[in-house]
Design an enzyme around this catalytic site. Sequence first.
Site, mmCIF file in Angstrom:
data_model
loop_
_atom_site.group_PDB
_atom_site.id
_atom_site.type_symbol
_atom_site.label_atom_id
_atom_site.label_comp_id
_atom_site.label_asym_id
_atom_site.label_seq_id
_atom_site.Cartn_x
_atom_site.Cartn_y
_atom_site.Cartn_z
ATOM 1 N N HIS A 218 0.801 -1.107 0.016
ATOM 2 C CA HIS A 218 0.006 0.063 -0.196
ATOM 3 C C HIS A 218 0.838 1.278 -0.197
ATOM 4 C CE1 HIS A 218 -4.015 -1.726 1.318
ATOM 5 N NE2 HIS A 218 -3.587 -2.672 0.638
ATOM 6 N N CYS A 249 -7.231 -0.531 3.672
ATOM 7 C CA CYS A 249 -7.747 -1.437 4.580
ATOM 8 C C CYS A 249 -9.091 -0.822 5.417
ATOM 9 C CB CYS A 249 -6.809 -1.688 5.792
ATOM 10 S SG CYS A 249 -7.238 -2.892 7.249
#
Length: 325
Positions: A218, A249
């Site tokens: 990420h 997330c």
Amino acid sequence: MTVNNQTPDETRRVTIREVGPRDGFQNEPETIATADKIRLINRLGAAGFKRIEIASFVRPDVIPQLADGVEVLKGIDLPSDVDRLVLIPNSKGLDNALAVRELFDSAALFVSASQTHNLKNINRTVRDTMDDVKRMGRRIVAEGIHYAAVVATSFGCPYEGAVDMERVFDLAEEFVDSGATEIGFGDTTGMANPAYVSRFFARAAQRLPEVELTAHFHNTRGQGLANAYAALEAGCRSFESSFGELGGCPVPAGSTGNIATEDLVSMFHEMGVHTGLDLGAVIAAAREAQQTLGRRLTSHSIVAGPVLWETGDPAVTCLDRSPAH
């Protein structure tokens, strides 16, 4: 042919799984029409992706955005060699997935290396999750489905801090013992750094020598592409990413999206690394996703496009001088 003074190396060939249709869309607040999802996935297939994460069999009330997963799977029209992956959260989800077994090729099971994150994410302990994995893994293998696994928070947890590397590999080995042939390591909230990633994948190759190792980064803190480069140099040849840098997330707040597929492909092509993808088509798909969502996405390549290479002919400009696929 050289690319930006880099001589293509046939041994530097990677695969990239596009996870935008599942991981990318799951946090979007506005409902995305099923027809739009289908059209975008078909464009990804036309761009050359051989692996696409399409749906999750999570409860619709948990992630309403993915409630149309079966309809999407039924509606897509992809080349026969494209691997269609679905995410399975638990045994009930596997029951639902197996009811439409003909619609997908691969199934992914997951756990967090962090107890706190696992509890907040799926309301189960790590041990309860892994006990369920053993049962689900046997069922997946018996169905002849490609079984992938994901260890989330492999590079750090926002609640617990550092995550022991060997603990991550212990969990990965449990997945392998249950039949998994691919392990994805998730930098779920963007806590990795290139130096650690390099050590991590070097050690992963030692602990899991017969397993396909996949990197999932990420870009929460802007180090996503640097981490992908470090993983590549450490021997990793399988990556996951999302168009437009979408995703993130659900817990905790502030965990922004995956590395942008189009930026990752652009970097690899500039380095002479084979991806098998049409960069122009990948960027076009990301721009379509941006139009569908009605807001500006954050990848660089959506704005800048691919690097323009002069061909020597003033009448011709080559958008992508990556090695032949």
